[in-house]
Design a protein around this motif. Structure first.
Motif, PDB file in Angstrom:
ATOM      1  N   ILE A  65      15.117  11.384 -21.265  1.00 17.35           N
ATOM      2  CA  ILE A  65      14.987  10.407 -20.187  1.00 17.35           C
ATOM      3  C   ILE A  65      14.627   9.073 -20.824  1.00 17.35           C
ATOM      4  O   ILE A  65      13.601   8.954 -21.503  1.00 17.35           O
ATOM      5  CB  ILE A  65      13.902  10.834 -19.179  1.00 17.35           C
ATOM      6  N   LEU A  66      15.464   8.095 -20.593  1.00 13.55           N
ATOM      7  CA  LEU A  66      15.237   6.781 -21.182  1.00 13.55           C
ATOM      8  C   LEU A  66      14.750   5.827 -20.097  1.00 13.55           C
ATOM      9  O   LEU A  66      15.525   5.342 -19.274  1.00 13.55           O
ATOM     10  CB  LEU A  66      16.521   6.244 -21.825  1.00 13.55           C
ATOM     11  N   GLY A  67      13.436   5.598 -20.084  1.00 12.18           N
ATOM     12  CA  GLY A  67      12.836   4.734 -19.085  1.00 12.18           C
ATOM     13  C   GLY A  67      12.017   5.513 -18.075  1.00 12.18           C
ATOM     14  O   GLY A  67      12.554   5.978 -17.076  1.00 12.18           O
ATOM     15  N   PRO A  68      10.694   5.674 -18.290  1.00 11.05           N
ATOM     16  CA  PRO A  68       9.865   6.510 -17.403  1.00 11.05           C
ATOM     17  C   PRO A  68       9.228   5.722 -16.263  1.00 11.05           C
ATOM     18  O   PRO A  68       8.010   5.719 -16.100  1.00 11.05           O
ATOM     19  CB  PRO A  68       8.809   7.059 -18.362  1.00 11.05           C
ATOM     20  N   GLY A  69      10.051   5.026 -15.453  1.00 10.35           N
ATOM     21  CA  GLY A  69       9.536   4.359 -14.264  1.00 10.35           C
ATOM     22  C   GLY A  69       9.484   5.320 -13.092  1.00 10.35           C
ATOM     23  O   GLY A  69       9.266   6.519 -13.271  1.00 10.35           O
ATOM     24  N   LEU A  70       9.709   4.804 -11.887  1.00  9.06           N
ATOM     25  CA  LEU A  70       9.665   5.662 -10.708  1.00  9.06           C
ATOM     26  C   LEU A  70      10.683   6.794 -10.802  1.00  9.06           C
ATOM     27  O   LEU A  70      10.335   7.974 -10.655  1.00  9.06           O
ATOM     28  CB  LEU A  70       9.929   4.839  -9.447  1.00  9.06           C
ATOM     29  N   LEU A  71      11.955   6.459 -11.056  1.00  2.04           N
ATOM     30  CA  LEU A  71      12.990   7.489 -11.093  1.00  2.04           C
ATOM     31  C   LEU A  71      12.915   8.320 -12.370  1.00  2.04           C
ATOM     32  O   LEU A  71      12.978   9.547 -12.324  1.00  2.04           O
ATOM     33  CB  LEU A  71      14.368   6.844 -10.951  1.00  2.04           C
ATOM     34  N   GLY A  72      12.778   7.668 -13.515  1.00  8.33           N
ATOM     35  CA  GLY A  72      12.674   8.410 -14.767  1.00  8.33           C
ATOM     36  C   GLY A  72      11.432   9.274 -14.808  1.00  8.33           C
ATOM     37  O   GLY A  72      11.477  10.432 -15.259  1.00  8.33           O
ATOM     38  N   GLY A  73      10.318   8.748 -14.318  1.00  6.26           N
ATOM     39  CA  GLY A  73       9.090   9.527 -14.277  1.00  6.26           C
ATOM     40  C   GLY A  73       9.202  10.711 -13.331  1.00  6.26           C
ATOM     41  O   GLY A  73       8.722  11.813 -13.632  1.00  6.26           O
ATOM     42  N   SER A  74       9.843  10.494 -12.185  1.00  4.60           N
ATOM     43  CA  SER A  74      10.030  11.596 -11.231  1.00  4.60           C
ATOM     44  C   SER A  74      10.943  12.669 -11.809  1.00  4.60           C
ATOM     45  O   SER A  74      10.726  13.869 -11.586  1.00  4.60           O
ATOM     46  CB  SER A  74      10.605  11.057  -9.918  1.00  4.60           C
ATOM     47  N   LEU A  75      11.964  12.246 -12.550  1.00  2.00           N
ATOM     48  CA  LEU A  75      12.828  13.211 -13.228  1.00  2.00           C
ATOM     49  C   LEU A  75      12.023  14.050 -14.216  1.00  2.00           C
ATOM     50  O   LEU A  75      12.166  15.274 -14.273  1.00  2.00           O
ATOM     51  CB  LEU A  75      13.955  12.489 -13.956  1.00  2.00           C
ATOM     52  N   ALA A  76      11.196  13.382 -15.002  1.00  2.00           N
ATOM     53  CA  ALA A  76      10.385  14.106 -15.985  1.00  2.00           C
ATOM     54  C   ALA A  76       9.470  15.112 -15.307  1.00  2.00           C
ATOM     55  O   ALA A  76       9.369  16.277 -15.734  1.00  2.00           O
ATOM     56  CB  ALA A  76       9.569  13.105 -16.814  1.00  2.00           C
ATOM     57  N   LEU A  77       8.812  14.699 -14.247  1.00  7.01           N
ATOM     58  CA  LEU A  77       7.898  15.595 -13.532  1.00  7.01           C
ATOM     59  C   LEU A  77       8.653  16.767 -12.907  1.00  7.01           C
ATOM     60  O   LEU A  77       8.190  17.913 -12.955  1.00  7.01           O
ATOM     61  CB  LEU A  77       7.150  14.817 -12.445  1.00  7.01           C
ATOM     62  N   ALA A  78       9.823  16.480 -12.319  1.00  2.00           N
ATOM     63  CA  ALA A  78      10.601  17.536 -11.663  1.00  2.00           C
ATOM     64  C   ALA A  78      11.137  18.542 -12.676  1.00  2.00           C
ATOM     65  O   ALA A  78      11.071  19.759 -12.459  1.00  2.00           O
ATOM     66  CB  ALA A  78      11.754  16.922 -10.878  1.00  2.00           C
TER      67      ALA A  78
ATOM     68  N   GLY B 168      13.956   6.932  -3.675  1.00  2.00           N
ATOM     69  CA  GLY B 168      13.179   5.863  -4.282  1.00  2.00           C
ATOM     70  C   GLY B 168      12.087   5.399  -3.346  1.00  2.00           C
ATOM     71  O   GLY B 168      11.732   6.069  -2.381  1.00  2.00           O
ATOM     72  N   SER B 169      11.568   4.225  -3.631  1.00  2.00           N
ATOM     73  CA  SER B 169      10.442   3.694  -2.872  1.00  2.00           C
ATOM     74  C   SER B 169      10.345   2.211  -3.180  1.00  2.00           C
ATOM     75  O   SER B 169      10.879   1.732  -4.192  1.00  2.00           O
ATOM     76  CB  SER B 169       9.153   4.419  -3.296  1.00  2.00           C
ATOM     77  N   GLU B 170       9.671   1.468  -2.289  1.00  2.00           N
ATOM     78  CA  GLU B 170       9.410   0.067  -2.611  1.00  2.00           C
ATOM     79  C   GLU B 170       8.382  -0.049  -3.725  1.00  2.00           C
ATOM     80  O   GLU B 170       8.231  -1.116  -4.342  1.00  2.00           O
ATOM     81  CB  GLU B 170       8.939  -0.690  -1.365  1.00  2.00           C
ATOM     82  N   GLN B 171       7.692   1.054  -4.019  1.00  2.00           N
ATOM     83  CA  GLN B 171       6.762   1.083  -5.139  1.00  2.00           C
ATOM     84  C   GLN B 171       7.535   1.367  -6.421  1.00  2.00           C
ATOM     85  O   GLN B 171       8.637   1.911  -6.392  1.00  2.00           O
ATOM     86  CB  GLN B 171       5.699   2.151  -4.908  1.00  2.00           C
ATOM     87  N   GLY B 172       6.976   0.994  -7.546  1.00  2.00           N
ATOM     88  CA  GLY B 172       7.663   1.201  -8.814  1.00  2.00           C
ATOM     89  C   GLY B 172       6.725   1.711  -9.885  1.00  2.00           C
ATOM     90  O   GLY B 172       5.501   1.786  -9.690  1.00  2.00           O
ATOM     91  N   GLY B 173       7.300   2.071 -11.024  1.00  2.00           N
ATOM     92  CA  GLY B 173       6.502   2.515 -12.147  1.00  2.00           C
ATOM     93  C   GLY B 173       6.168   3.994 -12.099  1.00  2.00           C
ATOM     94  O   GLY B 173       6.334   4.663 -11.071  1.00  2.00           O
TER      95      GLY B 173
END
Length: 291
Positions: free
Chosen positions: A8-21, A125-130
């Protein structure tokens, strides 16, 4: 199911959620996470995610069977160019960007003959990020749009489908051009309108008098201005055309009010009411399916 080694390249909202999932579902043999900033990786480390962390993209993708680009759209081509020589020949590369035409045009030639490529867009997604906003159920029940072209290998579509369905998502196939047209209408234009509405209210109203309707209508305007400027410009063709179409609709409503033409005004509002009801029913059905 095991997806092998996933990067996963980029652990923001989507990348971080992918990692957690992926970690929660035990879907990988190895999980690699790349971020350019060591501070971003510290968040992953503190969260206790079972992953190997790196600030070197080539190192992160070297053994990967699947590589997921979760960086800003404008950064994707440069990043792919940086790591492409380290890819395994049959590795799948996909992304989570909300614009597909420019992403596919830029990345497809970079990976031709080097790896499997297909664009992806999870409608989550969400209006929140990171990473702080990431959650492992973000993709459960979400729609994921795959955007194959005439150059897309069958294995790319198959592996991308396997990835997203393993995360509980529902697949839709669209061309990159059709994707950008349709997503402009249901995602990009709503954000633009929410932002315009907030600016209008500040200039001509009093936010102290606003209530739930204003809050609900403008929620998405809280998203990152940097991110949304990038998205709107990347999809400016479709967005600009639909802005003109919206202006035409508003002009029609304005004419009905000025006439005044009660029947015409009511017809416009009734049409919107029916469409909104159908949309809420569809979203409710999706939520029930997730449960």
């Amino acid at each position: 199911m095991n997806l092998g080694t996933v990067a996963i390249l980029g652990p923001g909202l989507l990348g971080g959620s992918l990692a957690l999932a992926l970690a929660e579902r035990g879907l990988t043999r190895r999980l690699m996470i790349y971020a350019r900033s060591p501070r971003a990786l510290d968040e992953i480390r503190l969260a206790g995610v079972d992953a190997e962390l790196s600030t070197n993209p080539s190192e992160a993708v070297r053994e990967a069977d699947i590589v997921i680009l979760c960086v800003p759209i404008e950064a994707m081509p440069g990043l792919v160019h940086e790591f492409r020589d380290a890819l395994k020949p049959k590795a799948l590369v996909t992304d989570v960007g909300s614009v597909k035409g420019s992403v596919v045009r830029d990345i497809e030639p970079l990976l031709e003959g080097r790896a499997l490529w297909i664009g992806s867009h999870p409608m989550a997604g969400s209006e929140q990020g990171g990473f702080a906003a990431a959650r492992p159920d973000l993709f459960d029940g979400a729609t994921v749009i795959l955007t194959p072209t005439k150059h897309t290998p069958r294995d790319a579509e198959r592996l991308a489908g396997k990835l997203w369905t393993a995360l509980g998502s529902n697949l839709v196939l669209l061309s990159p051009e059709k994707h950008d047209q349709m997503i402009a209408a249901v995602s990009h234009i709503p954000h633009l309108l929410a932002s315009a509405l907030v600016n209008h209210a500040v200039a001509h109203g009093d936010l102290d008098l606003s209530a739930g309707g204003f809050r609900d209508t403008t929620r998405v305007a809280s998203g990152s201005p940097e991110l949304w400027t990038e998205i709107l410009l990347a999809n400016r063709g479709a967005v600009s055309l639909q802005v003109q179409q919206l202006i035409s609709q508003l002009t029609t409503l304005q004419a009905a009010l000025e006439s005044p033409d009660r029947a015409a005004a009511k017809s416009i509002l009734l049409s919107a009411l029916k469409a909104a009801h159908d949309a809420r029913s569809l979203l409710s059905a999706k939520r029930q399916k997730r449960k």
